[in-house]
Design a protein around this motif. Structure first.
Motif, PDB file in Angstrom:
ATOM      1  N   GLU A  16       1.067  -1.076  -0.048  1.00 48.21           N
ATOM      2  CA  GLU A  16      -0.001   0.134   0.075  1.00 48.21           C
ATOM      3  C   GLU A  16       0.864   1.307  -0.003  1.00 48.21           C
ATOM      4  N   LYS A  17       1.893   1.159   0.844  1.00 45.00           N
ATOM      5  CA  LYS A  17       2.881   2.353   0.783  1.00 45.00           C
ATOM      6  C   LYS A  17       3.536   2.720  -0.497  1.00 45.00           C
ATOM      7  N   ILE A  18       4.097   1.579  -1.163  1.00 44.26           N
ATOM      8  CA  ILE A  18       4.599   1.669  -2.429  1.00 44.26           C
ATOM      9  C   ILE A  18       3.793   2.280  -3.495  1.00 44.26           C
ATOM     10  N   TYR A  19       2.625   1.678  -3.533  1.00 43.30           N
ATOM     11  CA  TYR A  19       1.652   2.076  -4.370  1.00 43.30           C
ATOM     12  C   TYR A  19       1.235   3.582  -4.238  1.00 43.30           C
ATOM     13  N   ASN A  20       0.817   4.044  -2.852  1.00 45.23           N
ATOM     14  CA  ASN A  20       0.368   5.337  -2.557  1.00 45.23           C
ATOM     15  C   ASN A  20       1.675   6.523  -2.789  1.00 45.23           C
ATOM     16  N   GLU A  21       2.856   5.942  -2.563  1.00 42.71           N
ATOM     17  CA  GLU A  21       3.858   7.047  -2.557  1.00 42.71           C
ATOM     18  C   GLU A  21       4.549   7.022  -4.094  1.00 42.71           C
ATOM     19  N   MET A  32      -5.944   3.471 -15.539  1.00 42.17           N
ATOM     20  CA  MET A  32      -7.274   3.703 -14.443  1.00 42.17           C
ATOM     21  C   MET A  32      -7.839   2.471 -14.784  1.00 42.17           C
ATOM     22  N   GLY A  33      -8.432   1.803 -13.367  1.00 44.99           N
ATOM     23  CA  GLY A  33      -9.457   0.620 -13.510  1.00 44.99           C
ATOM     24  C   GLY A  33      -8.662  -0.739 -13.677  1.00 44.99           C
ATOM     25  N   GLN A  34      -7.263  -0.861 -14.054  1.00 43.62           N
ATOM     26  CA  GLN A  34      -6.802  -2.088 -14.273  1.00 43.62           C
ATOM     27  C   GLN A  34      -6.297  -2.461 -12.906  1.00 43.62           C
ATOM     28  N   TYR A  35      -5.567  -3.766 -12.951  1.00 44.90           N
ATOM     29  CA  TYR A  35      -4.921  -4.367 -11.915  1.00 44.90           C
ATOM     30  C   TYR A  35      -3.566  -3.933 -11.886  1.00 44.90           C
ATOM     31  N   ALA A  36      -3.035  -3.671 -10.719  1.00 46.84           N
ATOM     32  CA  ALA A  36      -1.517  -3.591 -10.528  1.00 46.84           C
ATOM     33  C   ALA A  36      -1.161  -4.532  -9.597  1.00 46.84           C
ATOM     34  N   ASP A  48      -2.412  -5.214 -15.772  1.00 46.49           N
ATOM     35  CA  ASP A  48      -3.515  -6.029 -17.044  1.00 46.49           C
ATOM     36  C   ASP A  48      -4.947  -5.465 -16.386  1.00 46.49           C
ATOM     37  N   VAL A  49      -5.711  -5.631 -17.421  1.00 50.34           N
ATOM     38  CA  VAL A  49      -6.976  -5.210 -17.319  1.00 50.34           C
ATOM     39  C   VAL A  49      -7.734  -6.559 -16.404  1.00 50.34           C
ATOM     40  N   ASP A  50      -7.101  -7.597 -16.534  1.00 54.77           N
ATOM     41  CA  ASP A  50      -7.612  -8.876 -15.902  1.00 54.77           C
ATOM     42  C   ASP A  50      -6.746  -9.170 -14.478  1.00 54.77           C
ATOM     43  N   ARG A  51      -7.141  -9.451 -13.486  1.00 57.37           N
ATOM     44  CA  ARG A  51      -6.639  -9.654 -12.320  1.00 57.37           C
ATOM     45  C   ARG A  51      -5.540 -10.793 -12.368  1.00 57.37           C
ATOM     46  N   LYS A  60       5.562 -14.820 -13.970  1.00 59.23           N
ATOM     47  CA  LYS A  60       6.539 -15.017 -14.951  1.00 59.23           C
ATOM     48  C   LYS A  60       7.581 -14.158 -14.710  1.00 59.23           C
ATOM     49  N   LYS A  61       7.438 -13.146 -14.489  1.00 59.52           N
ATOM     50  CA  LYS A  61       8.428 -12.104 -14.540  1.00 59.52           C
ATOM     51  C   LYS A  61       9.299 -12.171 -13.098  1.00 59.52           C
ATOM     52  N   PHE A  62       8.754 -12.170 -12.172  1.00 59.04           N
ATOM     53  CA  PHE A  62       9.240 -12.337 -10.781  1.00 59.04           C
ATOM     54  C   PHE A  62       9.340 -13.487  -9.919  1.00 59.04           C
ATOM     55  N   GLY A  63       8.818 -14.596 -10.414  1.00 59.57           N
ATOM     56  CA  GLY A  63       8.834 -15.862  -9.781  1.00 59.57           C
ATOM     57  C   GLY A  63       7.471 -16.157  -8.843  1.00 59.57           C
ATOM     58  N   GLU A  64       7.439 -17.049  -8.343  1.00 60.92           N
ATOM     59  CA  GLU A  64       6.271 -17.582  -7.412  1.00 60.92           C
ATOM     60  C   GLU A  64       6.641 -16.970  -6.033  1.00 60.92           C
ATOM     61  N   LYS A  65       5.810 -16.112  -5.783  1.00 56.87           N
ATOM     62  CA  LYS A  65       5.828 -15.464  -4.550  1.00 56.87           C
ATOM     63  C   LYS A  65       4.629 -14.720  -4.240  1.00 56.87           C
ATOM     64  N   LEU A  66       4.422 -14.033  -2.994  1.00 60.34           N
ATOM     65  CA  LEU A  66       3.366 -13.311  -2.563  1.00 60.34           C
ATOM     66  C   LEU A  66       3.692 -11.949  -3.322  1.00 60.34           C
ATOM     67  N   PHE A  67       2.534 -11.356  -3.789  1.00 62.83           N
ATOM     68  CA  PHE A  67       2.304 -10.089  -4.349  1.00 62.83           C
ATOM     69  C   PHE A  67       1.192  -8.930  -3.896  1.00 62.83           C
ATOM     70  N   TYR A  68       1.409  -7.834  -3.859  1.00 65.67           N
ATOM     71  CA  TYR A  68       0.493  -7.016  -3.356  1.00 65.67           C
ATOM     72  C   TYR A  68      -0.379  -6.551  -4.890  1.00 65.67           C
ATOM     73  N   ILE A  69      -1.664  -6.660  -4.567  1.00 67.47           N
ATOM     74  CA  ILE A  69      -2.442  -6.442  -5.730  1.00 67.47           C
ATOM     75  C   ILE A  69      -3.635  -5.411  -5.533  1.00 67.47           C
ATOM     76  N   ILE A  70      -3.786  -4.399  -6.334  1.00 63.51           N
ATOM     77  CA  ILE A  70      -4.682  -3.413  -6.261  1.00 63.51           C
ATOM     78  C   ILE A  70      -5.372  -2.956  -7.693  1.00 63.51           C
ATOM     79  N   GLN A  71      -6.466  -2.558  -7.471  1.00 65.07           N
ATOM     80  CA  GLN A  71      -7.369  -2.156  -8.548  1.00 65.07           C
ATOM     81  C   GLN A  71      -7.076  -0.622  -8.708  1.00 65.07           C
ATOM     82  N   ILE A  72      -6.197  -0.148  -9.760  1.00 68.75           N
ATOM     83  CA  ILE A  72      -5.690   1.135  -9.857  1.00 68.75           C
ATOM     84  C   ILE A  72      -6.964   1.973  -9.950  1.00 68.75           C
TER      85      ILE A  72
END
Length: 92
Positions: A16-21, A32-36, A48-51, A60-72
């Motif tokens: 959340e901090k990375i996204y907001n700042e 706008m409206g897509q997923y980060a 991408d437009v699809d979560r 694929k790019k960063f490996g199998e791990k946990l990510f923070y997901i937000i709708q922009i």
């Protein structure tokens, strides 16, 4: 910071901090409206437009791990992916 050592709460707060700042202003102008899907350890992301597609791109790019997901552009739908192979929490 490696996200495998973070609790889900810590990962969510950091994402959340990375996204907001750092990402919000630029992403809202172009995606706008897509997923980060944000890798909090590198502060890199995929969009991408699809979560699910956004998550698969990030894996694929960063490996199998946990990510923070937000709708922009909205505060609804922020979260962390929970996966076991191809079983996603929102598909079960």
């Amino acid at each position: 910071m490696e996200n495998s050592t973070l609790s889900l709460e810590e990962l969510s707060k950091l994402g959340e901090k990375i996204y907001n700042e750092k990402l919000r202003n630029s992403l809202e102008k172009t995606h706008m409206g897509q997923y980060a899907v944000i890798d909090v350890s590198t502060e890199k992301y995929e969009v991408d437009v699809d979560r699910l597609n956004a998550l698969e791109k990030a894996q694929k790019k960063f490996g199998e791990k946990l990510f923070y997901i937000i709708q922009i552009g909205t505060s609804k739908s922020p979260g962390v992916n929970f996966y076991s192979k191809k079983d996603y929490a929102w598909n079960i």
